[in-house]
Design an enzyme around this catalytic site. Structure first.
Site, PDB file in Angstrom:
ATOM      1  N   SER A 126       1.021  -0.779   0.064  1.00 61.77           N
ATOM      2  CA  SER A 126       0.455  -0.056  -0.225  1.00 61.77           C
ATOM      3  C   SER A 126       0.955   1.368   0.246  1.00 61.77           C
ATOM      4  O   SER A 126       1.937   1.000   0.158  1.00 61.77           O
ATOM      5  CB  SER A 126      -0.684  -0.474   1.620  1.00 61.77           C
ATOM      6  N   TYR A 140      -1.578  -0.559  10.485  1.00 63.27           N
ATOM      7  CA  TYR A 140      -3.010  -0.634   9.334  1.00 63.27           C
ATOM      8  C   TYR A 140      -0.810  -0.890   8.330  1.00 63.27           C
ATOM      9  O   TYR A 140      -0.140  -1.386   7.688  1.00 63.27           O
ATOM     10  CB  TYR A 140      -2.892   0.100   8.474  1.00 63.27           C
TER      11      TYR A 140
HETATM   12  N1  LIG Z   1      -8.547  -0.732  -1.447  1.00 61.77           N
HETATM   13  C1  LIG Z   1      -6.843   0.018  -1.906  1.00 61.77           C
HETATM   14  O1  LIG Z   1      -7.965   1.157  -1.327  1.00 61.77           O
HETATM   15  C2  LIG Z   1      -6.417  -0.476  -1.087  1.00 61.77           C
HETATM   16  C3  LIG Z   1      -5.276   0.895  -1.659  1.00 61.77           C
HETATM   17  C4  LIG Z   1      -4.349   0.209  -1.045  1.00 61.77           C
HETATM   18  C5  LIG Z   1      -3.435  -1.310  -0.669  1.00 61.77           C
HETATM   19  N2  LIG Z   1      -4.413  -2.670  -0.372  1.00 61.77           N
HETATM   20  C6  LIG Z   1      -4.459  -3.305  -0.560  1.00 61.77           C
HETATM   21  O2  LIG Z   1      -5.164  -4.647  -1.230  1.00 61.77           O
HETATM   22  C7  LIG Z   1      -5.539  -5.829  -1.299  1.00 61.77           C
HETATM   23  C8  LIG Z   1      -7.102  -5.442  -1.648  1.00 61.77           C
HETATM   24  O3  LIG Z   1      -7.746  -5.140  -1.087  1.00 61.77           O
HETATM   25  P1  LIG Z   1      -9.330  -4.874  -1.394  1.00 61.77           P
HETATM   26  O4  LIG Z   1      -9.174  -2.903  -1.638  1.00 61.77           O
HETATM   27  O5  LIG Z   1      -9.426  -5.575  -2.928  1.00 61.77           O
HETATM   28  O6  LIG Z   1      -9.800  -5.507  -0.557  1.00 61.77           O
HETATM   29  P2  LIG Z   1     -11.577  -5.877   0.376  1.00 61.77           P
HETATM   30  O7  LIG Z   1     -12.555  -5.385  -1.286  1.00 61.77           O
HETATM   31  O8  LIG Z   1     -12.123  -5.819   0.927  1.00 61.77           O
HETATM   32  O9  LIG Z   1     -11.061  -7.378  -0.678  1.00 61.77           O
HETATM   33  C9  LIG Z   1     -10.049  -8.196   0.682  1.00 61.77           C
HETATM   34  C10 LIG Z   1     -10.012 -10.068  -0.026  1.00 61.77           C
HETATM   35  O10 LIG Z   1      -9.043 -10.698   0.949  1.00 61.77           O
HETATM   36  C11 LIG Z   1     -10.031 -11.383   1.444  1.00 61.77           C
HETATM   37  N3  LIG Z   1      -9.956 -10.970   3.020  1.00 61.77           N
HETATM   38  C12 LIG Z   1     -10.336 -10.472   4.291  1.00 61.77           C
HETATM   39  N4  LIG Z   1      -9.868 -11.008   5.235  1.00 61.77           N
HETATM   40  C13 LIG Z   1      -9.265 -12.270   5.345  1.00 61.77           C
HETATM   41  C14 LIG Z   1      -9.300 -13.220   6.198  1.00 61.77           C
HETATM   42  N5  LIG Z   1      -9.077 -12.701   7.817  1.00 61.77           N
HETATM   43  N6  LIG Z   1      -8.686 -14.668   5.398  1.00 61.77           N
HETATM   44  C15 LIG Z   1      -8.579 -14.953   4.131  1.00 61.77           C
HETATM   45  N7  LIG Z   1      -8.924 -14.116   3.391  1.00 61.77           N
HETATM   46  C16 LIG Z   1      -9.548 -12.253   3.611  1.00 61.77           C
HETATM   47  C17 LIG Z   1     -11.729 -11.181   1.110  1.00 61.77           C
HETATM   48  O11 LIG Z   1     -12.084 -12.339   1.047  1.00 61.77           O
HETATM   49  P3  LIG Z   1     -13.724 -12.158   1.854  1.00 61.77           P
HETATM   50  O12 LIG Z   1     -14.563 -11.658   0.588  1.00 61.77           O
HETATM   51  O13 LIG Z   1     -14.140 -14.321   1.887  1.00 61.77           O
HETATM   52  O14 LIG Z   1     -13.486 -11.972   3.072  1.00 61.77           O
HETATM   53  C18 LIG Z   1     -11.132 -10.981  -0.240  1.00 61.77           C
HETATM   54  O15 LIG Z   1     -10.889 -11.825  -1.010  1.00 61.77           O
HETATM   55  C19 LIG Z   1      -5.078  -5.761   0.701  1.00 61.77           C
HETATM   56  O16 LIG Z   1      -3.948  -5.685   0.914  1.00 61.77           O
HETATM   57  C20 LIG Z   1      -5.327  -3.990   0.573  1.00 61.77           C
HETATM   58  O17 LIG Z   1      -4.676  -4.200   1.997  1.00 61.77           O
HETATM   59  C21 LIG Z   1      -6.325  -1.234  -1.212  1.00 61.77           C
END
Ligand SMILES: NC(=O)c1ccc[n+]([C@@H]2O[C@H](COP(=O)([O-])OP(=O)(O)OC[C@H]3O[C@@H](n4cnc5c(N)ncnc54)[C@H](OP(=O)(O)O)[C@@H]3O)[C@@H](O)[C@H]2O)c1
Length: 234
Positions: A126, A140
């Site tokens: 991130s 985080y």
């Molecule tokens: N969105 C942003 O703005 C952003 C910015 C910077 C970095 N990121 C990083 O990008 C990655 C994906 O983010 P996203 O925004 O796509 O998130 P998201 O839409 O909330 O999806 C999160 C994913 O991780 C899985 N997950 C969450 N908790 C888990 C657990 N305890 N065990 C196994 N799987 C788990 C979820 O599975 P379930 O559906 O089963 O819960 C889902 O597939 C993350 O590492 C996040 O930190 C995101």
């Protein structure tokens, strides 16, 4: 290529899973509860990374070429929370965002070394790893900064064995993780802080993951690509 990607049920991981499939790869996705297509494993459980890895190896006929550690949580804890609340928030975030990704990376490195044909790891970190995050998200930012150190360590330690390790550092990206916040009062302020004038799409981050997982030259190992509309340049 045989690819394992965590957190593939939605958001960035869902987009990367679909994109890698469209490119003809043999992709196995994972999520907390799993589905007909995805394998299950709650990364808050210390035993989950090994169970996920073993299941994935079975399903991919004993060969994994690429691991994408994408699953992650963005949960807040107030800086004036009780000690117990503070510690449990840190423990949960570090377990899912850092320890599980490190555990899976270790299993991947061991598998790549055993096979002797190299392999790739892409870790989704991130912008917070470089810039820090809000007062509700010390943990985080710390989890992603530490995962950055893991990326560099693997890249330096195993490049000679053909094992490459990369990072993707998204800024705000439209997904379930951020949707509510972006639609609320915080949204306009966030956009004002992004020179590109909008947050990243999951497709943009997915394409970056795909490129690092498949096409990036070996000499780029250890590097991290920012996908943040120039909201943080380093
Ligand atoms: N969105 C942003 O703005 C952003 C910015 C910077 C970095 N990121 C990083 O990008 C990655 C994906 O983010 P996203 O925004 O796509 O998130 P998201 O839409 O909330 O999806 C999160 C994913 O991780 C899985 N997950 C969450 N908790 C888990 C657990 N305890 N065990 C196994 N799987 C788990 C979820 O599975 P379930 O559906 O089963 O819960 C889902 O597939 C993350 O590492 C996040 O930190 C995101």
């Amino acid at each position: 290529m045989n690819i394992l990607i965590t957190g593939a049920s939605r958001g960035i991981g869902g987009a990367a899973y679909a994109l890698l499939k469209r490119h003809g790869h043999n992709v196995l996705g994972h999520s907390t509860r799993g589905s007909d297509l995805l394998i299950a494993g709650d990364l808050a459980d210390p035993g989950a990374p090994r169970a996920i890895w073993d299941t994935a190896l079975d399903e991919l006929d004993g060969r994994i070429d690429v691991l994408v550690n994408n699953a992650g949580i963005y949960e807040s804890v107030a800086d004036n929370a009780t000690d117990d609340e503070w510690h449990s928030a840190w423990h949960r975030t570090l377990t899912i965002n850092l320890q599980a990704a490190a555990d899976l990376s270790r299993l991947a490195v061991s598998h790549f070394l055993d096979r002797g044909e190299g392999g790739r790891i892409v870790n989704v970190i991130s912008r917070a790893a470089f810039r820090g995050d809000s007062p509700q998200h010390w943990h985080y930012a710390a989890s992603k900064g530490a995962l950055l150190a893991v990326i560099k360590t693997i890249a330096r330690g195993y490049a000679a064995d053909g094992i490459l390790c990369f990072g993707v550092a998204p800024g705000f990206t439209v997904s379930e993780m951020t949707e509510e916040y972006l639609q609320g009062r915080g949204g306009a302020k966030i956009i004002a802080d992004i020179p590109l004038g909008r947050v990243a799409s999951t497709d943009e981050v997915a394409e970056t993951i795909r490129w690092l997982a498949v096409d990036a030259p070996a000499s780029a190992t250890g590097s991290v690509i920012d996908v943040n509309g120039a909201s943080y340049v380093r």
